[in-house]
Design an enzyme around this catalytic site. Structure first.
Site, PDB file in Angstrom:
ATOM      1  N   CYS A 192       0.807  -1.215   0.000  1.00 18.94           N
ATOM      2  CA  CYS A 192       0.000   0.000   0.000  1.00 18.94           C
ATOM      3  C   CYS A 192       0.845   1.272   0.000  1.00 18.94           C
ATOM      4  O   CYS A 192       0.302   2.373  -0.086  1.00 18.94           O
ATOM      5  CB  CYS A 192      -0.940  -0.024   1.188  1.00 18.94           C
ATOM      6  SG  CYS A 192      -1.762  -1.627   1.326  1.00 18.94           S
TER       7      CYS A 192
ATOM      8  N   PHE B  70       1.965  -3.601   3.832  1.00 15.02           N
ATOM      9  CA  PHE B  70       2.392  -4.940   4.245  1.00 15.02           C
ATOM     10  C   PHE B  70       3.877  -5.092   3.917  1.00 15.02           C
ATOM     11  O   PHE B  70       4.377  -4.503   2.955  1.00 15.02           O
ATOM     12  CB  PHE B  70       1.605  -6.014   3.488  1.00 15.02           C
ATOM     13  CG  PHE B  70       0.203  -6.238   3.997  1.00 15.02           C
ATOM     14  CD1 PHE B  70      -0.325  -5.501   5.038  1.00 15.02           C
ATOM     15  CD2 PHE B  70      -0.600  -7.220   3.425  1.00 15.02           C
ATOM     16  CE1 PHE B  70      -1.613  -5.725   5.506  1.00 15.02           C
ATOM     17  CE2 PHE B  70      -1.890  -7.454   3.872  1.00 15.02           C
ATOM     18  CZ  PHE B  70      -2.397  -6.703   4.917  1.00 15.02           C
TER      19      PHE B  70
ATOM     20  N   HIS C  49      -2.475   7.825   6.350  1.00 17.44           N
ATOM     21  CA  HIS C  49      -2.667   6.500   5.740  1.00 17.44           C
ATOM     22  C   HIS C  49      -3.972   5.895   6.238  1.00 17.44           C
ATOM     23  O   HIS C  49      -4.678   5.247   5.459  1.00 17.44           O
ATOM     24  CB  HIS C  49      -1.483   5.593   6.086  1.00 17.44           C
ATOM     25  CG  HIS C  49      -1.630   4.194   5.596  1.00 17.44           C
ATOM     26  ND1 HIS C  49      -1.633   3.887   4.247  1.00 17.44           N
ATOM     27  CD2 HIS C  49      -1.822   3.010   6.244  1.00 17.44           C
ATOM     28  CE1 HIS C  49      -1.801   2.576   4.094  1.00 17.44           C
ATOM     29  NE2 HIS C  49      -1.929   2.028   5.285  1.00 17.44           N
TER      30      HIS C  49
ATOM     31  N   HIS D 257      -9.741   1.432   0.206  1.00 20.25           N
ATOM     32  CA  HIS D 257      -8.288   1.312   0.127  1.00 20.25           C
ATOM     33  C   HIS D 257      -7.894   0.828  -1.276  1.00 20.25           C
ATOM     34  O   HIS D 257      -8.160  -0.325  -1.630  1.00 20.25           O
ATOM     35  CB  HIS D 257      -7.813   0.333   1.208  1.00 20.25           C
ATOM     36  CG  HIS D 257      -6.343   0.362   1.438  1.00 20.25           C
ATOM     37  ND1 HIS D 257      -5.441   0.864   0.534  1.00 20.25           N
ATOM     38  CD2 HIS D 257      -5.597  -0.059   2.498  1.00 20.25           C
ATOM     39  CE1 HIS D 257      -4.220   0.762   1.022  1.00 20.25           C
ATOM     40  NE2 HIS D 257      -4.291   0.206   2.216  1.00 20.25           N
TER      41      HIS D 257
ATOM     42  N   LYS E  14      -9.499   7.721   2.574  1.00 16.59           N
ATOM     43  CA  LYS E  14      -9.957   6.335   2.388  1.00 16.59           C
ATOM     44  C   LYS E  14     -11.387   6.174   2.918  1.00 16.59           C
ATOM     45  O   LYS E  14     -12.055   5.193   2.595  1.00 16.59           O
ATOM     46  CB  LYS E  14      -9.027   5.364   3.115  1.00 16.59           C
ATOM     47  CG  LYS E  14      -7.646   5.217   2.450  1.00 16.59           C
ATOM     48  CD  LYS E  14      -6.826   4.126   3.109  1.00 16.59           C
ATOM     49  CE  LYS E  14      -5.448   3.973   2.481  1.00 16.59           C
ATOM     50  NZ  LYS E  14      -4.488   5.001   2.934  1.00 16.59           N
TER      51      LYS E  14
ATOM     52  N   GLU F 158      -0.823   5.075  13.832  1.00 12.35           N
ATOM     53  CA  GLU F 158      -0.445   6.265  13.065  1.00 12.35           C
ATOM     54  C   GLU F 158      -0.644   7.536  13.893  1.00 12.35           C
ATOM     55  O   GLU F 158       0.160   8.469  13.813  1.00 12.35           O
ATOM     56  CB  GLU F 158      -1.234   6.353  11.762  1.00 12.35           C
ATOM     57  CG  GLU F 158      -0.737   7.510  10.877  1.00 12.35           C
ATOM     58  CD  GLU F 158      -1.385   7.532   9.509  1.00 12.35           C
ATOM     59  OE1 GLU F 158      -2.341   6.769   9.277  1.00 12.35           O
ATOM     60  OE2 GLU F 158      -0.920   8.325   8.661  1.00 12.35           O
TER      61      GLU F 158
END
Lengths: 214, 404
Positions: free
Chosen positions: B155, B391, B295, B332, B327, B306
């Site tokens: 991502c 990831f 994010h 996403h 998002k 975050e």
């Protein structure tokens, strides 16, 4: 390295990690904690996809392993290496088809230029020949072979490390892609050519001054 | 002194629309692009909702027979690329230019292998014929001459793509570069993979309110699809042809957790390092930041982690810097997420208005930030920061600057 770390890893991820073994002692005089890693692999995740397809056909959505996305995606080998070696520099996967060798160099050069990382481990790996799953054989067998090439790249050579100097340059040409074995032969000095075209406008060239034999 | 890298063209296919003005309007109006998935049966899927795109229109300059031959992934990327080149005003005179391509994409082959199964009843993985990777196909289709690269840092991919394009420009490898991300992840197997990972929201009966970053009742992210490509070039080059400039890509930072393939590290240092690198590279102090596009995917663990990172980076300035997660509207977009969020930042820079986090009704005390809940916020925006984590432990951050 705990077995649990690699339990779900793809063969190409294991090959990439294995390929790094001889490289690490060469750079061990310096800490490579902040190094980055770029892995180019051809047709990564193919075997996992074949297995997953069969499970999906039989069991539907619940048949898909939760490990498939993290361990069978393009970024899985670099993420696994970063995790296994404790590398905190950037990690990413590149390519996934013909051209993956060139793309690994293109990415590494850009990272060395554009980030604070002191060095990049570049690993390229493929089945040779390419493993094509079938309905009766979804996973590679004992006779299937892999190629892997691993390099440690830095922008500037350091005095305490054995190093060979090359330059990477992009041109406007679009000639054929180099293979792992071509690059290996060039780097091992078994080729007379002053430079190797990596395709996609990238050239790997020998510098006139070589510091030490790698 | 380096010639600053600026963004002069945009091409996008997103759950909020396929054209810049429409995307900006939907984003600032706080409209959701999340729907119930209708493209395939989802009865046994844990999550049955997604940020869904409308098929892109054939871009001008691509003959109909060629368009008809393209598969959906090729159409997605081709539409983004052509529209970015057209928007930048170099479509007609691209031939002599060295135009590179850096594309973040993770699911191209999985998508191809799986859709072949639907079309032909036999998984494409059994086919010995190798698909031409999308970047090589696009290079050939458009007759471009620069280097090409597809990459995945999950991502965080598109932030890497933007940075690499900037590096190639600075190294003199290209005259300009297409960069961004594209993924078509809405397939039964990929949806199941994320669903079984327990990463996705299961608010299947409330698609438009399912993605709720920073909200106390968030329960996972919503998968999305789409693509965004930018045309990047040097400021001098853009000035010479009096091109429109959306913003400057001023800084980039990246660091890895080396902790877990999926779970964010409890140790925030790598993400902090990435943000600090980006700010240092842009020569921006924390008190100069006007907007943070987080994010924040709407997962319980990730959003709180975050928030802690932002507090560590911005310290006493945290309570006054507006933070939002777009998002909440798009879902996403995976490797295209960072590109979309860079676009959201450019919309903020252009309009001097910050897009909201919709569905943020009860902010989680663990995410104590200067939120922009539900409605856009008019505010002077000169510097925007966009975080993208992925990831494999990837942490990235970019800094975008308004160009006068």
């Amino acid at each position: 390295m705990p077995a649990s770390l690699l339990r779900h890893s793809d063969d190409l991820t294991l090959a990439a990690l294995h390929g790094l073994q001889p490289v690490l002692p060469d750079i061990s005089p310096v800490s490579f904690e902040n190094w980055g890693v770029v892995v180019g692999a051809r047709q990564f995740g193919r075997s996992a996809q074949a297995q997953a397809s069969e499970r999906f056909r039989q069991e539907g959505a619940w048949g898909i392993s939760p490990h498939m996305i993290p361990h069978a995606s393009v970024h899985a080998p670099s993420g696994t290496i970063s995790l296994a070696l404790g590398l905190h520099g950037p990690n990413l996967g590149v390519g996934n088809g013909p051209g993956f060798v060139t793309e690994a160099f293109l990415a590494a050069a850009a990272l060395l230029h554009g980030t604070a990382t002191p060095g990049i481990l570049v690993v390229v790996t493929e089945f040779a020949p390419e493993f094509i799953p079938s309905p009766t054989q979804a996973t590679p067998g004992d006779d299937d072979l892999l190629n892997v090439l691993a390099l440690a790249l830095q922008s500037e050579p350091q005095d305490n490390l054995p190093a060979m100097s090359w330059h990477l340059d992009a041109t406007s040409t679009k000639d054929g892609f180099a293979s792992i074995t071509q690059v290996e032969a060039f780097l091992a000095d078994r080729m007379d050519r002053k430079q190797l075209s990596l395709g996609a406008g990238l050239v790997l060239g020998r510098e006139r001054t070589r510091r030490m034999a790698a | 002194m380096k010639d600053p890298t600026v963004i002069t063209g945009v091409g996008a296919v997103t759950p909020l629309g396929n054209e810049y003005r429409l995307i900006a309007e939907n984003l600032l109006q706080g409209r959701s692009g999340i729907r119930t998935i209708a493209a395939f049966p989802t009865d046994d899927q844990p999550s049955r909702i997604a940020g869904v795109i409308e098929a892109p229109a054939r871009p001008a300059g691509i003959p109909e027979p060629e368009w008809d031959e393209c598969d959906d992934f090729q159409r997605l990327v081709l539409a983004c690329a052509v529209n970015a080149l057209r928007d930048a005003g170099i479509w007609e005179r691209r031939d002599p230019l060295r135009i590179g391509i850096v594309l973040g994409t993770a699911t191209e082959m999985n998508w191809f292998w799986e859709t072949e199964q639907f079309r032909h009843g036999r998984p494409g993985v059994y086919d010995a014929t190798e698909r031409v990777p999308i970047v090589q196909w696009l290079q050939s289709k458009l007759g471009l001459n620069g280097p090409v690269l597809s990459l995945s840092a999950a991502c965080a991919s598109s932030n890497f793509a933007l940075s690499m394009a900037r590096s190639w420009l600075e190294m003199g490898w290209v005259d300009c570069c297409l960069a961004g991300g594209a993924d078509l992840a809405l397939t039964p197997m990929i949806l199941a993979g994320f669903g079984n990972l327990r990463a996705l929201s299961r608010r299947n009966d409330q698609p438009e309110t399912a993605s709720r970053p920073f909200d106390r009742d968030r329960d996972g992210f919503v998968l999305g699809e789409g693509g965004v490509l930018f045309l990047l070039e040097g400021r001098e080059s853009a000035n010479r042809r009096d091109g429109r400039v959306y913003g400057e890509l001023a800084g980039f930072g990246a660091a890895s957790d080396a902790h877990h393939m999926v779970i964010p590290s409890p140790h925030p240092e790598p993400a902090i390092t990435a943000m600090n690198q980006a700010l240092d590279q842009a020569k921006v102090n924390v008190d100069q930041v006007d907007y943070i596009n987080a994010h924040a995917t709407s997962t319980p663990v990730g959003d709180a982690a975050e928030a802690r990172i932002l507090h560590r980076v911005f310290g006493a300035h945290t309570p006054r810097i507006p933070v939002s997660s777009t998002k909440s509207m798009t879902g996403h977009l995976l490797t295209a997420a960072a590109a979309f969020e860079a676009l959201a930042c450019m919309i903020a820079l252009e309009g001097q208005v910050i897009p909201p986090t919709i569905n943020l009704e009860n902010p989680d005390p663990e995410c104590d930030l200067c939120h922009v809940p539900r409605q856009a916020l008019e505010r002077s925006v000169r510097i925007a920061v966009s975080n993208s984590f992925g990831f494999g432990g990837s942490n990235t951050s970019i800094v975008l600057r308004k160009v006068a």
